[in-house]
Design an enzyme around this catalytic site. Structure first.
Site, PDB file in Angstrom:
ATOM      1  N   HIS A   1       0.863  -1.310  -0.022  1.00 23.23           N
ATOM      2  CA  HIS A   1      -0.005   0.100   0.022  1.00 23.23           C
ATOM      3  C   HIS A   1       0.932   1.255  -0.095  1.00 23.23           C
ATOM      4  O   HIS A   1       1.649   1.561   0.919  1.00 23.23           O
ATOM      5  CB  HIS A   1      -0.843   0.013   1.176  1.00 23.23           C
ATOM      6  CG  HIS A   1      -1.913   1.070   1.418  1.00 23.23           C
ATOM      7  ND1 HIS A   1      -2.864   1.166   2.239  1.00 23.23           N
ATOM      8  CD2 HIS A   1      -2.202   2.159   0.316  1.00 23.23           C
ATOM      9  CE1 HIS A   1      -3.454   2.183   2.058  1.00 23.23           C
ATOM     10  NE2 HIS A   1      -3.159   2.718   1.113  1.00 23.23           N
TER      11      HIS A   1
ATOM     12  N   HIS B   1      -8.505  -8.066   5.588  1.00 24.99           N
ATOM     13  CA  HIS B   1      -8.136  -7.172   6.668  1.00 24.99           C
ATOM     14  C   HIS B   1      -8.377  -7.673   7.842  1.00 24.99           C
ATOM     15  O   HIS B   1      -9.527  -8.323   8.387  1.00 24.99           O
ATOM     16  CB  HIS B   1      -8.874  -5.991   6.615  1.00 24.99           C
ATOM     17  CG  HIS B   1      -8.436  -4.649   7.100  1.00 24.99           C
ATOM     18  ND1 HIS B   1      -7.581  -3.837   6.763  1.00 24.99           N
ATOM     19  CD2 HIS B   1      -8.913  -4.209   8.407  1.00 24.99           C
ATOM     20  CE1 HIS B   1      -7.278  -2.978   7.882  1.00 24.99           C
ATOM     21  NE2 HIS B   1      -8.042  -3.108   8.648  1.00 24.99           N
TER      22      HIS B   1
ATOM     23  N   GLU C   1      -1.952  -1.329  -3.750  1.00 22.26           N
ATOM     24  CA  GLU C   1      -3.077  -0.550  -3.080  1.00 22.26           C
ATOM     25  C   GLU C   1      -2.672   1.044  -3.013  1.00 22.26           C
ATOM     26  O   GLU C   1      -1.717   1.184  -2.689  1.00 22.26           O
ATOM     27  CB  GLU C   1      -3.407  -1.045  -1.854  1.00 22.26           C
ATOM     28  CG  GLU C   1      -3.761  -2.397  -1.676  1.00 22.26           C
ATOM     29  CD  GLU C   1      -3.792  -2.923  -0.122  1.00 22.26           C
ATOM     30  OE1 GLU C   1      -4.245  -4.065  -0.070  1.00 22.26           O
ATOM     31  OE2 GLU C   1      -3.400  -2.348   0.748  1.00 22.26           O
TER      32      GLU C   1
END
Length: 238
Positions: free
Chosen positions: A45, A189, A72
Site C-alpha cells: 500500500h 483485513h 493498493e
C-alpha cells in the site's frame, strides 16, 4: 474445494526498516522469501504520507518479482500516475485518511461512482486490473459492477474484530453476489490463522490478503515459516 490464493502484504516490513531509516530489511528479499513459502502475489500500500512503502519500493518490487504485484492506492491523480508508470498486474483502490492507523473500512463506491469511473478507465486503458476494497454490502457491489471492475476485495475487519455470525453471513452473501455478477471476489483485513481459515471456506472467495498478522508471527517464528503455515491453513481449512 479449489485452491485459494494468498496475497502477502509486506507494508510492515517497510515500517520496521523506516524505524531507523536503514536499507534493511530488504523488501525484495522478504517478498521472495514469501513467494518461496507459498505467497501467490505480493501486496503493498503506497500511502499518500509514505509512512511505510516508498515509491522506489514499488518500482523495485515490480522489477524483481516473478509473481503479480498488487498495488493498493487511494484514488488520487498522484497515485494514478505512479500506477501507470509502475504497471503492476493489479491496482486495489482503497479509502485513505492520514490520521488512521490502518485502512478503517471500504470505499463508498455509490457516492464516488462518478469520480471513480474515469479513474478506473485509465487503469484499464493501461492493461492494469482493478480491485475495489469494499464492505460486504450488496449495494456497493452493484455499483462496482457498473464500473466494470475486475475484482472486489471484501473488508473482513469487522468480522475479525467481533467474530459474529451476522457479519460472516454478510461476507457469505456478498461473495455469492460477486459470483452471480461475474466479479472475482477476494477478502482481507485483520485476518489471523483462525479467521483466515473461516473466510477461506466461504464459497466464491478466490484470494486472501494478509499482512500485519504474518509480520507479527514472523518475529516469533520467521517469515517463511509463518507464511508457509498460513498457506497450509487456507488451502486445507478444517
Amino acid at each position: 474445494m479449489s485452491s485459494i490464493a494468498l496475497g502477502v502484504n509486506i507494508d510492515h516490513i517497510a515500517t520496521l526498516r523506516n524505524a531507523r531509516n536503514t536499507e534493511y530489511p530488504d523488501l525484495v528479499e522478504i517478498a521472495n522469501i514469501a513467494v518461496n513459502n507459498g505467497a501467490d502475489f505480493i501486496t503493498v500500500h503506497l500511502r499518500e504520507d509514505r509512512r511505510h512503502i516508498r515509491d522506489s519500493d514499488v518500482f523495485r518490487l515490480k522489477d524483481n518479482l516473478n509473481v503479480p504485484l498488487n498495488l493498493e492506492i487511494a484514488a488520487i491523480d498522484e497515485m494514478l500516475a505512479i500506477a501507470i508508470a509502475v504497471q503492476p498486474e493489479c491496482v486495489c483502490l482503497v479509502p485513505e485518511k492520514r490520521q488512521e492507523l490502518t485502512t478503517e473500512g471500504g470505499l463508498d463506491v455509490k457516492n464516488m461512482f462518478t469520480y471513480l469511473m474515469p479513474f478506473i478507465t485509465q487503469l484499464h486503458n493501461h492493461n492494469i486490473k482493478v480491485t475495489l476494497f469494499v464492505e460486504p454490502d450488496i449495494n456497493q457491489i452493484n455499483y462496482a459492477k457498473k464500473l466494470s471492475v475486475d475484482n472486489i476485495e471484501l473488508h473482513t475487519g469487522v468480522y475479525c474484530n467481533h467474530n459474529t455470525q451476522n457479519e460472516l453471513n454478510r461476507i457469505l452473501e456478498a461473495a455469492k453476489h460477486c459470483y452471480t455478477n461475474k466479479i472475482e471476489c477476494h477478502a482481507g483485513h485483520g485476518l489471523d490463522y483462525q479467521s483466515a481459515a473461516t473466510i477461506a471456506r466461504v464459497p466464491y472467495i478466490s484470494a486472501l490478503n494478509i499482512g500485519h498478522f504474518l509480520i507479527c508471527e514472523a518475529v516469533l517464528h520467521g517469515i517463511g515459516t509463518s507464511i508457509y503455515k498460513m498457506k497450509k491453513v487456507i488451502t486445507n481449512p478444517l
